[in-house]
Design a protein around this motif. Structure first.
Motif, PDB file in Angstrom:
ATOM      1  N   ASN A  40       0.824  -1.209   0.000  1.00 23.09           N
ATOM      2  CA  ASN A  40       0.000   0.000   0.000  1.00 23.09           C
ATOM      3  C   ASN A  40       0.863   1.266   0.000  1.00 23.09           C
ATOM      4  O   ASN A  40       0.630   2.222   0.739  1.00 23.09           O
ATOM      5  N   HIS A  41       1.894   1.215  -0.838  1.00 21.76           N
ATOM      6  CA  HIS A  41       2.795   2.362  -0.998  1.00 21.76           C
ATOM      7  C   HIS A  41       3.202   2.377  -2.473  1.00 21.76           C
ATOM      8  O   HIS A  41       3.912   1.495  -2.927  1.00 21.76           O
ATOM      9  N   HIS A  42       2.724   3.359  -3.211  1.00 23.83           N
ATOM     10  CA  HIS A  42       2.768   3.317  -4.666  1.00 23.83           C
ATOM     11  C   HIS A  42       3.749   4.332  -5.245  1.00 23.83           C
ATOM     12  O   HIS A  42       3.598   5.531  -4.994  1.00 23.83           O
ATOM     13  N   PRO A  43       4.715   3.858  -6.027  1.00 24.48           N
ATOM     14  CA  PRO A  43       5.663   4.775  -6.666  1.00 24.48           C
ATOM     15  C   PRO A  43       5.047   5.427  -7.896  1.00 24.48           C
ATOM     16  O   PRO A  43       4.067   4.933  -8.461  1.00 24.48           O
ATOM     17  N   ASP A  44       5.633   6.535  -8.306  1.00 21.59           N
ATOM     18  CA  ASP A  44       5.342   7.074  -9.622  1.00 21.59           C
ATOM     19  C   ASP A  44       6.145   6.232 -10.606  1.00 21.59           C
ATOM     20  O   ASP A  44       7.339   5.966 -10.382  1.00 21.59           O
ATOM     21  N   ILE A  45       5.504   5.792 -11.680  1.00 20.61           N
ATOM     22  CA  ILE A  45       6.140   4.941 -12.680  1.00 20.61           C
ATOM     23  C   ILE A  45       6.084   5.657 -14.019  1.00 20.61           C
ATOM     24  O   ILE A  45       5.008   6.026 -14.482  1.00 20.61           O
ATOM     25  N   LEU A  46       7.243   5.836 -14.632  1.00 21.43           N
ATOM     26  CA  LEU A  46       7.331   6.435 -15.954  1.00 21.43           C
ATOM     27  C   LEU A  46       7.958   5.415 -16.888  1.00 21.43           C
ATOM     28  O   LEU A  46       9.081   4.957 -16.653  1.00 21.43           O
ATOM     29  N   VAL A  47       7.223   5.049 -17.923  1.00 18.27           N
ATOM     30  CA  VAL A  47       7.756   4.198 -18.984  1.00 18.27           C
ATOM     31  C   VAL A  47       8.086   5.133 -20.137  1.00 18.27           C
ATOM     32  O   VAL A  47       7.224   5.879 -20.605  1.00 18.27           O
ATOM     33  N   HIS A  48       9.330   5.099 -20.582  1.00 16.25           N
ATOM     34  CA  HIS A  48       9.710   5.988 -21.682  1.00 16.25           C
ATOM     35  C   HIS A  48      10.649   5.255 -22.625  1.00 16.25           C
ATOM     36  O   HIS A  48      11.259   4.258 -22.266  1.00 16.25           O
ATOM     37  N   GLY A  49      10.724   5.784 -23.839  1.00 15.43           N
ATOM     38  CA  GLY A  49      11.428   5.024 -24.863  1.00 15.43           C
ATOM     39  C   GLY A  49      10.671   3.721 -25.054  1.00 15.43           C
ATOM     40  O   GLY A  49       9.474   3.627 -24.797  1.00 15.43           O
ATOM     41  N   TRP A  50      11.325   2.717 -25.461  1.00 17.97           N
ATOM     42  CA  TRP A  50      10.666   1.416 -25.635  1.00 17.97           C
ATOM     43  C   TRP A  50      11.129   0.411 -24.600  1.00 17.97           C
ATOM     44  O   TRP A  50      10.576  -0.686 -24.497  1.00 17.97           O
ATOM     45  N   ASN A  51      12.115   0.799 -23.777  1.00 18.53           N
ATOM     46  CA  ASN A  51      12.663  -0.175 -22.834  1.00 18.53           C
ATOM     47  C   ASN A  51      13.143   0.446 -21.522  1.00 18.53           C
ATOM     48  O   ASN A  51      13.917  -0.169 -20.803  1.00 18.53           O
ATOM     49  N   LYS A  52      12.688   1.643 -21.210  1.00 19.87           N
ATOM     50  CA  LYS A  52      13.179   2.330 -20.017  1.00 19.87           C
ATOM     51  C   LYS A  52      12.039   2.599 -19.037  1.00 19.87           C
ATOM     52  O   LYS A  52      10.926   2.925 -19.438  1.00 19.87           O
ATOM     53  N   VAL A  53      12.368   2.456 -17.757  1.00 16.46           N
ATOM     54  CA  VAL A  53      11.406   2.695 -16.680  1.00 16.46           C
ATOM     55  C   VAL A  53      12.084   3.548 -15.621  1.00 16.46           C
ATOM     56  O   VAL A  53      13.231   3.281 -15.242  1.00 16.46           O
ATOM     57  N   ARG A  54      11.385   4.563 -15.144  1.00 22.31           N
ATOM     58  CA  ARG A  54      11.862   5.372 -14.015  1.00 22.31           C
ATOM     59  C   ARG A  54      10.854   5.235 -12.879  1.00 22.31           C
ATOM     60  O   ARG A  54       9.658   5.407 -13.071  1.00 22.31           O
ATOM     61  N   LEU A  55      11.362   4.907 -11.694  1.00 20.43           N
ATOM     62  CA  LEU A  55      10.534   4.837 -10.489  1.00 20.43           C
ATOM     63  C   LEU A  55      10.899   5.996  -9.582  1.00 20.43           C
ATOM     64  O   LEU A  55      12.087   6.290  -9.382  1.00 20.43           O
ATOM     65  N   THR A  56       9.887   6.647  -9.020  1.00 19.04           N
ATOM     66  CA  THR A  56      10.092   7.720  -8.065  1.00 19.04           C
ATOM     67  C   THR A  56       9.288   7.396  -6.818  1.00 19.04           C
ATOM     68  O   THR A  56       8.085   7.146  -6.903  1.00 19.04           O
ATOM     69  N   LEU A  57       9.964   7.385  -5.678  1.00 17.71           N
ATOM     70  CA  LEU A  57       9.340   7.081  -4.399  1.00 17.71           C
ATOM     71  C   LEU A  57       9.337   8.320  -3.522  1.00 17.71           C
ATOM     72  O   LEU A  57      10.353   8.999  -3.385  1.00 17.71           O
ATOM     73  N   THR A  58       8.203   8.598  -2.924  1.00 18.14           N
ATOM     74  CA  THR A  58       8.075   9.650  -1.927  1.00 18.14           C
ATOM     75  C   THR A  58       6.833   9.373  -1.095  1.00 18.14           C
ATOM     76  O   THR A  58       5.919   8.698  -1.553  1.00 18.14           O
TER      77      THR A  58
END
Length: 79
Positions: A40-58
């Motif tokens: 029950n703690h959800h990161p921001d997830i960004l999928v970019h390009g065709w194979n890249k993922v960025r996770l942001t936790l706060t």
């Protein structure tokens, strides 16, 4: 608790991932979603390009990084 490969700024932890293909990136995103729901703690997830993922936790409710963010980052490192 320390996390590896995570970038720290004033109010979040961020990590970039690169995968061999789109399918692998989506597999990872779905594992992240499963883990986030369990905790029950959800990161921001960004999928970019065709194979890249960025996770942001706060922790928005706390206005920045908390132990929950570090714990989730450590669990995500295990994926």
């Amino acid at each position: 608790m320390t996390t590896t490969d995570w970038q720290h700024d004033e109010d979040s932890l961020t990590r970039d991932y690169e995968f061999p293909d789109f399918k692998a990136a989506m597999w990872f995103v779905n594992r992240v979603a499963d883990l986030a729901e369990e905790r029950n703690h959800h990161p921001d997830i960004l999928v970019h390009g065709w194979n890249k993922v960025r996770l942001t936790l706060t922790s928005h409710d706390a206005g920045g990084i908390t132990e929950r963010d570090h714990a989730l980052a450590a669990a995500l490192d295990e994926l």
